[in-house]
Structure formats: structure tokens, C-alpha cells
Enzyme design. Structure first.
Site, PDB file in Angstrom:
ATOM      1  N   ARG A  48       0.820  -1.220   0.000  1.00  0.00           N
ATOM      2  CA  ARG A  48       0.000   0.000   0.000  1.00  0.00           C
ATOM      3  C   ARG A  48       0.851   1.266   0.000  1.00  0.00           C
ATOM      4  NH1 ARG A  48      -3.514  -2.708   4.573  1.00  0.00           N
ATOM      5  NH2 ARG A  48      -1.373  -3.183   5.041  1.00  0.00           N
ATOM      6  N   LYS A 155       4.698 -17.721   8.004  1.00  0.00           N
ATOM      7  CA  LYS A 155       4.177 -18.040   9.322  1.00  0.00           C
ATOM      8  C   LYS A 155       3.801 -16.742  10.006  1.00  0.00           C
ATOM      9  CE  LYS A 155       6.669 -18.836  13.393  1.00  0.00           C
ATOM     10  NZ  LYS A 155       7.019 -17.531  13.948  1.00  0.00           N
ATOM     11  N   GLU A 223      16.855 -17.611  23.054  1.00  0.00           N
ATOM     12  CA  GLU A 223      17.105 -16.338  22.372  1.00  0.00           C
ATOM     13  C   GLU A 223      17.437 -15.274  23.405  1.00  0.00           C
ATOM     14  OE1 GLU A 223      14.810 -15.544  18.586  1.00  0.00           O
ATOM     15  OE2 GLU A 223      13.246 -16.281  19.914  1.00  0.00           O
ATOM     16  N   HIS A 247       8.733 -24.173  14.730  1.00  0.00           N
ATOM     17  CA  HIS A 247      10.166 -24.499  14.706  1.00  0.00           C
ATOM     18  C   HIS A 247      10.534 -25.692  15.607  1.00  0.00           C
ATOM     19  CE1 HIS A 247      10.069 -20.772  12.680  1.00  0.00           C
ATOM     20  NE2 HIS A 247      10.242 -19.971  13.699  1.00  0.00           N
ATOM     21  N   LYS A 333      12.600 -15.969  25.210  1.00  0.00           N
ATOM     22  CA  LYS A 333      13.252 -14.690  24.874  1.00  0.00           C
ATOM     23  C   LYS A 333      13.995 -14.192  26.105  1.00  0.00           C
ATOM     24  CE  LYS A 333      10.885 -13.797  20.922  1.00  0.00           C
ATOM     25  NZ  LYS A 333      11.542 -14.156  19.670  1.00  0.00           N
TER      26      LYS A 333
HETATM   27  C1  BG6 Z   1      10.563 -16.405  14.217  1.00  0.00           C
HETATM   28  C2  BG6 Z   1       9.871 -15.945  15.476  1.00  0.00           C
HETATM   29  O1  BG6 Z   1       9.765 -17.336  13.534  1.00  0.00           O
HETATM   30  O2  BG6 Z   1      11.790 -17.001  14.551  1.00  0.00           O
HETATM   31  C3  BG6 Z   1      10.749 -14.991  16.253  1.00  0.00           C
HETATM   32  O3  BG6 Z   1       8.661 -15.299  15.130  1.00  0.00           O
HETATM   33  C4  BG6 Z   1      12.106 -15.621  16.514  1.00  0.00           C
HETATM   34  O4  BG6 Z   1      10.153 -14.614  17.491  1.00  0.00           O
HETATM   35  C5  BG6 Z   1      12.699 -16.138  15.218  1.00  0.00           C
HETATM   36  O5  BG6 Z   1      12.941 -14.624  17.085  1.00  0.00           O
HETATM   37  C6  BG6 Z   1      13.977 -16.914  15.487  1.00  0.00           C
HETATM   38  O6  BG6 Z   1      14.570 -17.229  14.268  1.00  0.00           O
HETATM   39  P1  BG6 Z   1      16.135 -17.468  14.165  1.00  0.00           P
HETATM   40  O7  BG6 Z   1      16.354 -17.889  12.768  1.00  0.00           O
HETATM   41  O8  BG6 Z   1      16.791 -16.160  14.531  1.00  0.00           O
HETATM   42  O9  BG6 Z   1      16.457 -18.507  15.177  1.00  0.00           O
END
Ligand code: BG6
Length: 486
Positions: A48, A155, A223, A247, A333
Site C-alpha cells: 500500500r 508463518k 534467544e 520451529h 526470549k
Molecule cells: C521467528 C519468530 O519465527 O523465529 C521470532 O517469530 C524468533 O520470534 C525467530 O525470534 C527466530 O529465528 P532465528 O532464525 O533467529 O532462530
């Protein structure tokens, strides 16, 4: 390879957004630099926002400059390539957008001999996925006379079982399953694909890969980042929807599956689906949820939010290979470090022979997915000198040492290339995604997350989940000299 794959038009819906700028276009650029795409390819960005072709290209270049694996300064390709990108401003629900898109595709097909091959990539908020698919259908862009039409769906695919089924139904009303590619970017990671090679191209590991020799499996995706500017989305989703349904379950299926009869999309996905069927429905006691302190102060987070930012989950795969072997999955996180690994812990030796045998560490095979891509096998050796004392040792393989710096492509490079080639192996099938939701669904409402400190390894209570096994969470990928985290 090359020419045929590049004879296509990629239409990116949501082309002004982060995903396109940071991942998709940098990935296309790196593929081109590696000679895997040619100048036959055309890319149309739809969104947009207001852009001219020129300002759109500048916007994309900034992303390439910051995020592409292959630096544009070194590869020196953008000047010629930028012409392949064009922009089409429009509303996603307006039929006029699709009429103009159809016209643009016709022109480009003729100009660049793209053979009517069209890849529609939905890099947009999930609420518009189905609308876009339906509008593509109404504009008859879902079928092509001379070429193919495919749709890539990002996703999150649904937010629970019902919404995922509904989305599948609406997409299937327009596109056949063979045309639909559902993204889980973890499957695009080379180190994740390596699970297949490691397991099925070697004779020495597979005989041990079962309940007789493995005591439990730990799958960790920790993370260090906070939810940041994605807080609005995250507060609705939480870690179970954001990481586990996709994942972590993907890592579980690749670890637990039987060898597929061949390396085809259907054979591979059939085996993954069988694992999901075999997973025992988890109870609430199998789950510990946590929330990092400070989460409630994040912008766009409900101050009373019970959304988990951490979860640890115990699963069992009820089949001949895995009966009784717990799979512990955790993700969160604001943890101490970013590490993704799969660790298989072996059973202890049946008879203790050596002094100090009681304290022997069990053998572990650790597959380090990221960021230090590697595989470690830990075992005991004799400590040099008098007596027969065991000491821990390690056999290791590292991607950098073996293949050099920068050898691993970005996940989206592989996924885009496969999407152009029509290879769905690394994309999630409709039944697979619904089964994954079915598994997670009963757990989604678990409230009262335990608080944990940012920079820790999550709530203490998560230890309780695994302690029954006589062990603790362990990150084998951090077992390097000088690294004492766990
Ligand atoms: C994403 C999630 O699918 O994967 C995120 O929405 C996450 O919250 C991310 O941080 C992690 O991906 P990667 O490749 O950095 O491990």
C-alpha cells in the site's frame, strides 16, 4: 541449474515491509551473486505504501546492503539487477489491484520470457492471507496456461487449530495443495537439513538412535532478544504459538522420524506426519511457562498479560523407536545467549567398572544448529597417568573449520530457490500444520507464567520438569574451553 529456475516472476505482497527488505530480497541478491539465479527473473513488489520503481529499488538496496550474505559492493551486481524489480501500489482487497497485477504479469511474461511462471509470496499480516489468495483466484491468477502458479504463505499459519483449518480450506478453494508452500524458515537452515544427511548418510549413528541407547533428548532454542517492536503480535501469540507449534516441532520431527523411502517432498513429509501422530497428547504438568521480568512494561503489551515468553515442554513419541524416551523442548526470549541445539543423551554404561564411575558424565551427541554451527560427541577417556581414572573428552565437527567462513547460505535463499524449483520438501504440508496445532492447542491457555530474570536461563521451575530424569538442562554447544554457561 539457473536458467529455467529464473524464468519466473516473483510477486511479493507486503513488499514495503521488513521481511521483504531484510530477508527475501537480500536472499535473492545472494543467490544471484552465487550464480544460482539469472537475469531472467522478474520481481514485482505489491504494497500500500507509496513508492516509485526508483524509490522502491533504493529501499531494497538498503536492505541488501545491511543484510545480504553476499555484499553488494563485492558482488557488484545490483546495478544491472535492480531493473528486474518493479513496484505496484495497491490495496490487498481491491480487485483493481489484481487487474493491474494481471496486466503487469502479462507484460513481463512477454518482455522477459518468464514462461507464465508466477510465484506469489505472502509477506503480509496473516489476516490478509486468505483474502489475497481469493483475490488471486478471482483474477484467475491461480492457474496458468503455459506455466505454473504457486503461493508461498509465511508463518504464523493460523493461531490455533480452527483458524489453521479455516485458512487451509480457504486457500485450497483457490490453489491445489501442490501449489501451496508454507514457510517454516527453520527448515531452510542448512544445519537443520543436515539432520537428514547426518542421520541417513552415516551407518554409525542410526543404530544408536533409539530407546535402547538414548535416555532423553533436549531441544533448545534460546534467544537473548526481547520482543521489542514485535510486541503487539507477540503478546497475542506467546512462545508456544511463535516457536513451538512450528520451529520446535519441526526439529522434533526431523530428529525422531524414520528414514523416508526416498528424498521426495511427499515421502519426507509423510514420515514427519507419522511422528506428529505418535506424539502423546501432553498434559499441563508436562509444561512450564515463564515470562521475563520487564515484559509487562514493553510497549503494546497488556499490563496484565499472562503471555509466556518462555516454555519448557516434555513430550513422548509413542512408537517402537522412542517409547519411554522423553523429549524436552524449551525456548524463550531474553535468555542468556542465543543457542539452537538438539542434544541426544545416551544411557549410562550398564556396569560401573572404574573408580569415580558414579560421577561419569553420560555420552552426549549435540547438534549445534546456530550460532556456532557444529556437532559434538562427548565421551570418556583415560586420564593419563597412574590408575584408571576417566576424564571427559570431545569429538567435534565445525562448519567453519570444514567449509570455511560464510559457506552456509541464509535460510531464505534455500527456500526461495526451492519454491522456484517447485520442491516442497522444506515446506509444511496442510495435514502437518494442522497436527502441530492439534498438539499445542490444549496447552495454549496455560496462564500464570513464572517470572524469570532477563539474561538468565529461564525460570527455576523449568528445572523441575527435567530433574525427574536425574539430569538438568544443558547446552552442549557452549561446552567450549573458557565457556562456563550451561
Ligand atoms: C521467528 C519468530 O519465527 O523465529 C521470532 O517469530 C524468533 O520470534 C525467530 O525470534 C527466530 O529465528 P532465528 O532464525 O533467529 O532462530
Amino acid at each position: 541449474m539457473g536458467d529455467d529456475v529464473s524464468r519466473a516472476i516473483i510477486v511479493i505482497f507486503g513488499a514495503s515491509g521488513d521481511l521483504a527488505q531484510r530477508q527475501l530480497v537480500p536472499a535473492l541478491h545472494s543467490l544471484a551473486c552465487d550464480g544460482l539465479l539469472t537475469q531472467g527473473l522478474r520481481v514485482v513488489g505489491v504494497a500500500r505504501s507509496e513508492f516509485t520503481d526508483e524509490s522502491f529499488r533504493e529501499h531494497l538496496y538498503a536492505g541488501i546492503d545491511d543484510y545480504a550474505r553476499r555484499e553488494p559492493e563485492v558482488c557488484q551486481l545490483w546495478e544491472d539487477w535492480s531493473e528486474q524489480y518493479s513496484y505496484l501500489q495497491g490495496d490487498y482487497s481491491d480487485p483493481e489491484t489484481y487487474r493491474r497485477l494481471a496486466q503487469r504479469l502479462e507484460e513481463l511474461d512477454a518482455e522477459a520470457d518468464t514462461q507464465s511462471n508466477h510465484l506469489f509470496y505472502l509477506a503480509v499480516p496473516p489476516v490478509v492471507y486468505a483474502d489475497i489468495a481469493e483475490c488471486l483466484g478471482e483474477a484467475e491468477l491461480n492457474r496458468n496456461e503455459g506455466g505454473w502458479a504457486r503461493i508461498v504463505v509465511e508463518k504464523p499459519f493460523g493461531s490455533d487449530l480452527e483458524s489453521a483449518r479455516n485458512l487451509n480450506d480457504r486457500i485450497h478453494a483457490v490453489f491445489d495443495e501442490e501449489q501451496v508452500l508454507r514457510i517454516d524458515h527453520y527448515l531452510g537452515k542448512d544445519t537443520v537439513q543436515n539432520l537428514l544427511t547426518f542421520r541417513f548418510a552415516n551407518a554409525i549413528f542410526e543404530p544408536l538412535w533409539n530407546r535402547r541407547y538414548i535416555s532423553h533428548v533436549q531441544i533448545s532454542v534460546t534467544e537473548s532478544v526481547e520482543v521489542g517492536r514485535r510486541a503487539g503480535y507477540y503478546d497475542d501469540a506467546g512462545v508456544l504459538r511463535d516457536m513451538f507449534q512450528n520451529h520446535l516441532l519441526q526439529l522434533l520431527t526431523l530428529t525422531a522420524m524414520e528414514p523416508p523411502v526416498r528424498l521426495s517432498a511427499e515421502a519426507l513429509r509423510d514420515e514427519k506426519v507419522k511422528v506428529l501422530h505418535a506424539v502423546r497428547r501432553p498434559e499441563w504438568e508436562d509444561l512450564v511457562v515463564g515470562q521475563y521480568r520487564g515484559y509487562l512494561d514493553e510497549e503494546k503489551v497488556d499490563p496484565d498479560s499472562q503471555t509466556p515468553t518462555y516454555a519448557a515442554l516434555r513430550l513422548f513419541v509413542d512408537n517402537w523407536r522412542w517409547q519411554g524416551v522423553p523429549f524436552y523442548l524449551r525456548s524463550g526470549k531474553q535468555l542468556e545467549q542465543k543457542v539452537t541445539e538438539i542434544a541426544l543423551q545416551f544411557r549410562r554404561v550398564p556396569h560401573l567398572l572404574f573408580p569415580e564411575s558414579e560421577s561419569l558424565a553420560p555420552n552426549r551427541l549435540v547438534i549445534c544448529i546456530q550460532p556456532d554451527e557444529a556437532i559434538h560427541l562427548s565421551f570418556e577417556v583415560k586420564k593419563p597417568g597412574a590408575g584408571m581414572r576417566p576424564a571427559p573428552a570431545n569429538l567435534g565437527f565445525s562448519y567453519v573449520d570444514n567449509f570455511g567462513e560464510g559457506a552456509l547460505p541464509e535460510a531464505y535463499e534455500r527456500l526461495l530457490l526451492d519454491a522456484l524449483q517447485g520442491d516442497a520438501s522444506l515446506f509444511t504440508r496442510a495435514d502437518e500444520i494442522e497436527l502441530a496445532w492439534e498438539l499445542m492447542e490444549p496447552l495454549l491457555d496455560k496462564g500464570d507464567p513464572f517470572p524469570y530474570e532477563p539474561g538468565s536461563w529461564g525460570p527455576e521451575e523449568a528445572e523441575g520438569l527435567i530433574r525427574g530424569e536425574g539430569c538438568s538442562w544443558h547446552l552442549g554447544c557452549l561446552d567450549r574451553p573458557g565457556n562456563n554457561a550451561s
